[in-house]
Design a protein around this motif. Structure first.
Motif, PDB file in Angstrom:
ATOM      1  N   HIS A  48       0.296  73.684  77.759  1.00  0.00           N
ATOM      2  CA  HIS A  48      -1.188  73.322  76.425  1.00  0.00           C
ATOM      3  C   HIS A  48      -1.314  75.076  76.838  1.00  0.00           C
ATOM      4  O   HIS A  48      -1.094  75.811  76.676  1.00  0.00           O
ATOM      5  N   ALA A  49      -2.235  74.390  75.742  1.00  0.00           N
ATOM      6  CA  ALA A  49      -2.499  75.807  74.753  1.00  0.00           C
ATOM      7  C   ALA A  49      -4.445  75.997  74.763  1.00  0.00           C
ATOM      8  O   ALA A  49      -5.160  75.267  74.886  1.00  0.00           O
ATOM      9  N   VAL A  50      -4.795  77.598  74.232  1.00  0.00           N
ATOM     10  CA  VAL A  50      -6.454  77.330  73.824  1.00  0.00           C
ATOM     11  C   VAL A  50      -6.619  78.124  72.395  1.00  0.00           C
ATOM     12  O   VAL A  50      -5.760  78.787  71.792  1.00  0.00           O
ATOM     13  N   LEU A  51      -8.310  77.723  72.389  1.00  0.00           N
ATOM     14  CA  LEU A  51      -8.275  77.855  71.255  1.00  0.00           C
ATOM     15  C   LEU A  51      -9.512  78.730  71.475  1.00  0.00           C
ATOM     16  O   LEU A  51     -10.350  78.236  71.374  1.00  0.00           O
ATOM     17  N   ILE A  52     -10.348  80.385  70.689  1.00  0.00           N
ATOM     18  CA  ILE A  52     -11.362  81.081  70.714  1.00  0.00           C
ATOM     19  C   ILE A  52     -12.274  80.795  69.330  1.00  0.00           C
ATOM     20  O   ILE A  52     -11.529  81.013  68.777  1.00  0.00           O
ATOM     21  N   VAL A  53     -13.174  80.390  68.765  1.00  0.00           N
ATOM     22  CA  VAL A  53     -14.227  80.534  68.382  1.00  0.00           C
ATOM     23  C   VAL A  53     -15.075  82.068  68.525  1.00  0.00           C
ATOM     24  O   VAL A  53     -16.052  81.947  69.833  1.00  0.00           O
ATOM     25  N   ASP A  84      -0.411  80.887  80.330  1.00  0.00           N
ATOM     26  CA  ASP A  84       0.708  81.225  80.620  1.00  0.00           C
ATOM     27  C   ASP A  84       1.156  80.235  81.555  1.00  0.00           C
ATOM     28  O   ASP A  84       0.340  79.838  82.687  1.00  0.00           O
ATOM     29  N   ALA A  85       2.285  80.314  82.494  1.00  0.00           N
ATOM     30  CA  ALA A  85       2.284  79.844  83.851  1.00  0.00           C
ATOM     31  C   ALA A  85       1.420  80.164  85.013  1.00  0.00           C
ATOM     32  O   ALA A  85       1.231  81.686  84.723  1.00  0.00           O
ATOM     33  N   GLY A  86       0.288  79.577  85.911  1.00  0.00           N
ATOM     34  CA  GLY A  86      -0.018  79.728  86.667  1.00  0.00           C
ATOM     35  C   GLY A  86      -1.814  80.657  85.806  1.00  0.00           C
ATOM     36  O   GLY A  86      -2.213  80.895  86.876  1.00  0.00           O
ATOM     37  N   GLU A  87      -1.374  80.459  85.224  1.00  0.00           N
ATOM     38  CA  GLU A  87      -2.882  80.778  83.775  1.00  0.00           C
ATOM     39  C   GLU A  87      -3.711  79.997  84.184  1.00  0.00           C
ATOM     40  O   GLU A  87      -3.712  78.318  83.740  1.00  0.00           O
ATOM     41  N   THR A  88      -4.919  79.574  84.172  1.00  0.00           N
ATOM     42  CA  THR A  88      -5.962  78.875  83.763  1.00  0.00           C
ATOM     43  C   THR A  88      -6.094  78.730  82.467  1.00  0.00           C
ATOM     44  O   THR A  88      -6.105  80.140  81.788  1.00  0.00           O
ATOM     45  N   ALA A  89      -6.985  77.522  81.807  1.00  0.00           N
ATOM     46  CA  ALA A  89      -7.232  77.870  79.942  1.00  0.00           C
ATOM     47  C   ALA A  89      -8.180  79.053  80.116  1.00  0.00           C
ATOM     48  O   ALA A  89      -8.375  79.784  79.142  1.00  0.00           O
ATOM     49  N   LEU A  90      -9.582  78.871  80.384  1.00  0.00           N
ATOM     50  CA  LEU A  90     -10.384  79.815  80.900  1.00  0.00           C
ATOM     51  C   LEU A  90      -9.813  81.603  80.718  1.00  0.00           C
ATOM     52  O   LEU A  90      -9.730  82.608  80.135  1.00  0.00           O
ATOM     53  N   GLU A  91      -8.751  81.852  81.515  1.00  0.00           N
ATOM     54  CA  GLU A  91      -7.879  82.927  81.882  1.00  0.00           C
ATOM     55  C   GLU A  91      -7.074  83.219  80.762  1.00  0.00           C
ATOM     56  O   GLU A  91      -7.201  84.456  80.138  1.00  0.00           O
ATOM     57  N   ALA A  92      -6.293  82.407  80.199  1.00  0.00           N
ATOM     58  CA  ALA A  92      -5.800  82.298  78.857  1.00  0.00           C
ATOM     59  C   ALA A  92      -6.365  82.385  77.708  1.00  0.00           C
ATOM     60  O   ALA A  92      -6.260  83.418  76.845  1.00  0.00           O
ATOM     61  N   ALA A  93      -7.627  82.024  77.507  1.00  0.00           N
ATOM     62  CA  ALA A  93      -8.708  82.758  76.569  1.00  0.00           C
ATOM     63  C   ALA A  93      -9.184  83.756  76.461  1.00  0.00           C
ATOM     64  O   ALA A  93      -8.928  84.446  75.426  1.00  0.00           O
ATOM     65  N   ASN A  94      -9.305  84.141  78.107  1.00  0.00           N
ATOM     66  CA  ASN A  94      -9.637  85.938  77.750  1.00  0.00           C
ATOM     67  C   ASN A  94      -8.755  86.473  77.742  1.00  0.00           C
ATOM     68  O   ASN A  94      -8.341  87.400  76.602  1.00  0.00           O
ATOM     69  N   LYS A 112     -14.318  71.664  73.872  1.00  0.00           N
ATOM     70  CA  LYS A 112     -13.711  70.569  74.284  1.00  0.00           C
ATOM     71  C   LYS A 112     -12.104  70.688  74.330  1.00  0.00           C
ATOM     72  O   LYS A 112     -11.135  71.450  73.614  1.00  0.00           O
ATOM     73  N   GLU A 113     -11.140  69.475  74.651  1.00  0.00           N
ATOM     74  CA  GLU A 113      -9.898  69.664  74.743  1.00  0.00           C
ATOM     75  C   GLU A 113      -9.119  68.890  73.822  1.00  0.00           C
ATOM     76  O   GLU A 113      -9.921  67.147  73.636  1.00  0.00           O
ATOM     77  N   VAL A 114      -8.432  68.996  72.583  1.00  0.00           N
ATOM     78  CA  VAL A 114      -8.509  68.245  71.775  1.00  0.00           C
ATOM     79  C   VAL A 114      -6.361  67.726  71.940  1.00  0.00           C
ATOM     80  O   VAL A 114      -5.108  68.956  72.084  1.00  0.00           O
ATOM     81  N   ILE A 115      -6.206  66.682  71.537  1.00  0.00           N
ATOM     82  CA  ILE A 115      -4.582  66.884  70.896  1.00  0.00           C
ATOM     83  C   ILE A 115      -4.322  67.143  69.397  1.00  0.00           C
ATOM     84  O   ILE A 115      -5.044  66.745  68.395  1.00  0.00           O
ATOM     85  N   LEU A 116      -3.590  67.755  69.162  1.00  0.00           N
ATOM     86  CA  LEU A 116      -2.782  67.644  67.778  1.00  0.00           C
ATOM     87  C   LEU A 116      -2.198  66.691  66.776  1.00  0.00           C
ATOM     88  O   LEU A 116      -3.065  65.877  65.723  1.00  0.00           O
ATOM     89  N   ALA A 117      -1.551  65.316  67.479  1.00  0.00           N
ATOM     90  CA  ALA A 117      -1.156  64.425  66.984  1.00  0.00           C
ATOM     91  C   ALA A 117      -0.132  63.954  68.055  1.00  0.00           C
ATOM     92  O   ALA A 117       0.276  63.927  68.128  1.00  0.00           O
ATOM     93  N   PRO A 118      -1.547  62.393  68.297  1.00  0.00           N
ATOM     94  CA  PRO A 118      -0.848  62.353  69.795  1.00  0.00           C
ATOM     95  C   PRO A 118       0.068  61.120  70.016  1.00  0.00           C
ATOM     96  O   PRO A 118       0.726  60.755  70.705  1.00  0.00           O
ATOM     97  N   SER A 119       0.526  60.835  68.584  1.00  0.00           N
ATOM     98  CA  SER A 119       1.595  59.773  68.536  1.00  0.00           C
ATOM     99  C   SER A 119       2.976  60.638  68.311  1.00  0.00           C
ATOM    100  O   SER A 119       3.951  59.702  68.804  1.00  0.00           O
ATOM    101  N   TYR A 120       2.677  62.549  68.155  1.00  0.00           N
ATOM    102  CA  TYR A 120       4.079  62.656  67.810  1.00  0.00           C
ATOM    103  C   TYR A 120       4.326  64.093  68.884  1.00  0.00           C
ATOM    104  O   TYR A 120       5.286  64.092  69.648  1.00  0.00           O
ATOM    105  N   PHE A 121       2.708  64.426  69.918  1.00  0.00           N
ATOM    106  CA  PHE A 121       2.436  65.079  70.276  1.00  0.00           C
ATOM    107  C   PHE A 121       1.717  65.073  71.744  1.00  0.00           C
ATOM    108  O   PHE A 121       0.689  64.442  71.295  1.00  0.00           O
ATOM    109  N   SER A 122       2.474  65.812  72.703  1.00  0.00           N
ATOM    110  CA  SER A 122       1.770  65.641  74.348  1.00  0.00           C
ATOM    111  C   SER A 122       0.421  66.742  74.218  1.00  0.00           C
ATOM    112  O   SER A 122      -0.385  66.547  75.544  1.00  0.00           O
ATOM    113  N   SER A 123       0.723  67.843  73.637  1.00  0.00           N
ATOM    114  CA  SER A 123       0.396  68.795  73.774  1.00  0.00           C
ATOM    115  C   SER A 123      -1.185  69.252  73.884  1.00  0.00           C
ATOM    116  O   SER A 123      -1.586  68.567  72.998  1.00  0.00           O
TER     117      SER A 123
END
Length: 185
Positions: A48-53, A84-94, A112-123
């Motif tokens: 999964h991924a993170v995005l930070i404002v 990254d493997a073994g990393e939390t979303a919070l750690e990845a964001a920082n 919020k947790e979002v999904i880009l295009a749930p018909s094609y992606f699960s990330s």
């Protein structure tokens, strides 16, 4: 899942195309009414991924301008990246903040947790607002230095009309961050 709806049964799944980064999977599905269809999707990677404002103490948003191969142009958006493997979303964001804009955040609020295009992606991508920024740089994996763009928070609505600010995830994150920041006042 909708109430009373059973998920379709997966009758078969096979990888039909593959690149260095992606695997496309064909799924043979049978729906609860007996209808069968073939769907294609990106094979789930489990990453999964993170995005930070990021918001500075001076009331500026920090954005990056980076090349996007999908649109073949430079796009303006917020720092983001994979967990990254073994990393939390919070750690990845920082970490992503430090790699992409040279700042860490004392406060990271998940929006919020979002999904880009749930018909094609699960990330999934977790959107954050980052505050109480402090200077710290980590080496990132970008092929060229990223341009950092300061944008006054008070002019956030103008950002929505900027031609280079078109990524849906960044637009969603901006709306959620503005709502969060308004409630914080």
């Amino acid at each position: 899942m909708a109430i009373g709806k059973d998920k379709p049964q997966i009758l078969a799944a096979e990888v039909v195309a593959q690149s260095r980064l992606f695997k496309i999977e064909s799924l043979e599905l049978r729906f609860s009414n007996g209808v069968e269809r073939t769907y294609e999707r990106m094979q789930p990677s489990g990453r999964h991924a993170v995005l930070i404002v990021p918001v500075t103490a001076d009331g500026d948003l920090l954005l990056i301008r980076e090349y996007s191969a999908g649109t073949e142009r430079y796009e303006l958006g917020f720092p983001k990246g994979l967990i990254d493997a073994g990393e939390t979303a919070l750690e990845a964001a920082n970490r992503e903040l430090k790699e992409e804009i040279g700042f860490g955040a004392q406060r990271l609020q998940p929006l919020k947790e979002v999904i880009l295009a749930p018909s094609y992606f699960s990330s999934r991508m977790t959107l954050f607002v980052g505050q109480d920024l402090y200077p710290e740089r980590l080496e990132g994996d970008e092929p060229e230095p990223l341009e950092i763009v300061r944008w006054p928070l008070a002019q956030a609505e103008e950002l929505l009309t900027h031609v280079d600010f078109a990524e849906a995830r960044s637009i969603s994150a901006l709306f959620l961050a503005l709502k969060y920041l308004a409630c914080e006042e």
